[in-house]
Design a protein around this motif. Sequence first.
Motif, PDB file in Angstrom:
ATOM      1  N   LEU A   1       0.845  -1.193   0.000  1.00 20.79           N
ATOM      2  CA  LEU A   1       0.000   0.000   0.000  1.00 20.79           C
ATOM      3  C   LEU A   1       0.876   1.237   0.000  1.00 20.79           C
ATOM      4  N   ASP A   2       0.504   2.235  -0.806  1.00 23.63           N
ATOM      5  CA  ASP A   2       1.212   3.510  -0.758  1.00 23.63           C
ATOM      6  C   ASP A   2       0.270   4.642  -1.113  1.00 23.63           C
ATOM      7  N   VAL A   3       0.663   5.828  -0.751  1.00 23.09           N
ATOM      8  CA  VAL A   3      -0.083   7.052  -1.063  1.00 23.09           C
ATOM      9  C   VAL A   3       0.819   7.955  -1.891  1.00 23.09           C
ATOM     10  N   PHE A   4       0.327   8.388  -3.050  1.00 25.44           N
ATOM     11  CA  PHE A   4       1.079   9.312  -3.899  1.00 25.44           C
ATOM     12  C   PHE A   4       0.495  10.707  -3.719  1.00 25.44           C
ATOM     13  N   ALA A   5       1.300  11.621  -3.178  1.00 26.77           N
ATOM     14  CA  ALA A   5       0.819  12.973  -2.876  1.00 26.77           C
ATOM     15  C   ALA A   5       1.171  13.935  -4.012  1.00 26.77           C
ATOM     16  N   TYR A   6       0.147  14.483  -4.659  1.00 21.37           N
ATOM     17  CA  TYR A   6       0.389  15.534  -5.654  1.00 21.37           C
ATOM     18  C   TYR A   6       0.719  16.842  -4.941  1.00 21.37           C
TER      19      TYR A   6
END
Length: 501
Positions: free
Chosen positions: A216-221
């Motif tokens: 699981l990962d979160v890509f932050a714009y």
Amino acid sequence: MNSSTDRYEYSTLEVDTDAQARNQYAETAHALPEVNQHATEHFNYPEVVGGTTAYKGDIDRTPPEAVFPTEVSQISESEKATATTQPRICGMKRKVFWGVLIGAIALIIGIVVGVTAGILTTRRIINNANSNSDGSDASSSDNSTTLLANTNIATANFTDALGNENYLVVYQLNNKAIYMSAWNSSNKEWVVSPIVDGNTNNLGLDSVRKGTALALDVFAYDDTSRDIHVYWQLPDSGGLATIKALTYSNSKGVSTTSSIPAANWVDSAAGNSYISTAGSALISYGKQCDLCNQYTYLYWQTSNGIREASYQNASLGWASDNNVIQVDIEPPSDNSSLAQAHAAAATTEGHRSMNIFYRSTTSGLSQIINGDGRYVGHYIGRDVGPKTTIAAFSTGFNETSQNWAEPLGFQVLSMDPDATDGVQLTYYKGTSWTKASSQIQSLSDCTNRTTMVANHARRIYCLVGTGNNTEIVEYEWQGDPNDTSTYSNYNKIGSVVTTVS
């Protein structure tokens, strides 16, 4: 290498070299059968070619002269009568026939028993292998929507535009469904959402391996917009498993204060593109900050080592070569636990990196650094067993200037069920790795299930309990990066809610 007992035995018979001169044996000249040189391991019976060629030379075809024992004339008539009238079966004396028959029956029974035992043993081995490869345990026949007792866990975190801390935890249920629990520090409660529920997005529960690895990962714009990526494995086939992937796009409205629908998860191009070993762990990373690694990365294990795939933008898509990561240390052992901890830079002079931790084929707890466009490997000073679980997080920033207020550090936790020495700590401070001598007592509850993960917010999640009473428990690190005496300080927060409504 031959042992001391590996020696050849020679015959003590002597060859009579004068035999030919005395003409005591016939000399023959003939063509021997030629062995098929094209035989393989799949067709290893030598094919006879040229076998119809007769022996050369003249052969004396005169029948041999009969030779009779000299005692024949001395046999009495009664003995002859007995010999000729004795009952026979199939040309054999009755005693010989029955002895042969009984021996044949015993041989057949032995063969049948042996073959049956072999089949049953093979079937049991196959069933056990399938059970293990499918992640089954005592709850393998339980198809309920309760937490799978041996589920793997994945976690990620982010800070939103309002400064609230958000924690995400992904896990598997007994029916093989994949769910996510989310916590927002303003809401202060766990919210459960489906990812793969078996009824949505044409994804049945047969598209999930029971006991699958999870990433699981979160890509932050930016502070207000982000995507979430989740990865798992299809049921394994021949010791391999295809990796599946879904994305929850920012355009759908990522929420950690209310449940998000499974229908909003969409296929990622990473799905169905890469194949791991069935027992491989999965780890991933998404851009966290402007001075962090800028792309999305996925790592998995093959029979030769660790492979990487990355996503830069929509035009380039996902890319991966067929080579494993090459470093100057030993590759991971089979089915090694994998942990990822990224290090950010505080200034443009710093060095951002992703750091992968694993157990090597020589038992060493090892690190691969993906930074500055290259890979570097390190042994970090501890040997661990093959079933060891690894979790890791970083502290501080990787800056080149000295006396930085928050220098780079790593906390690497390991649990070896065969060592029964609890949760062990190996940490990086200053310029070196140190192996702590004492176990972390505050995490002792985690040792009975030996499943543990960490996120960048320094939160630890592990399985606690047995059977249907298993739960995911959250801990927070309370250590001071500058004070090694506090490195084993953890506070138990409580249980993660995984109940499906």
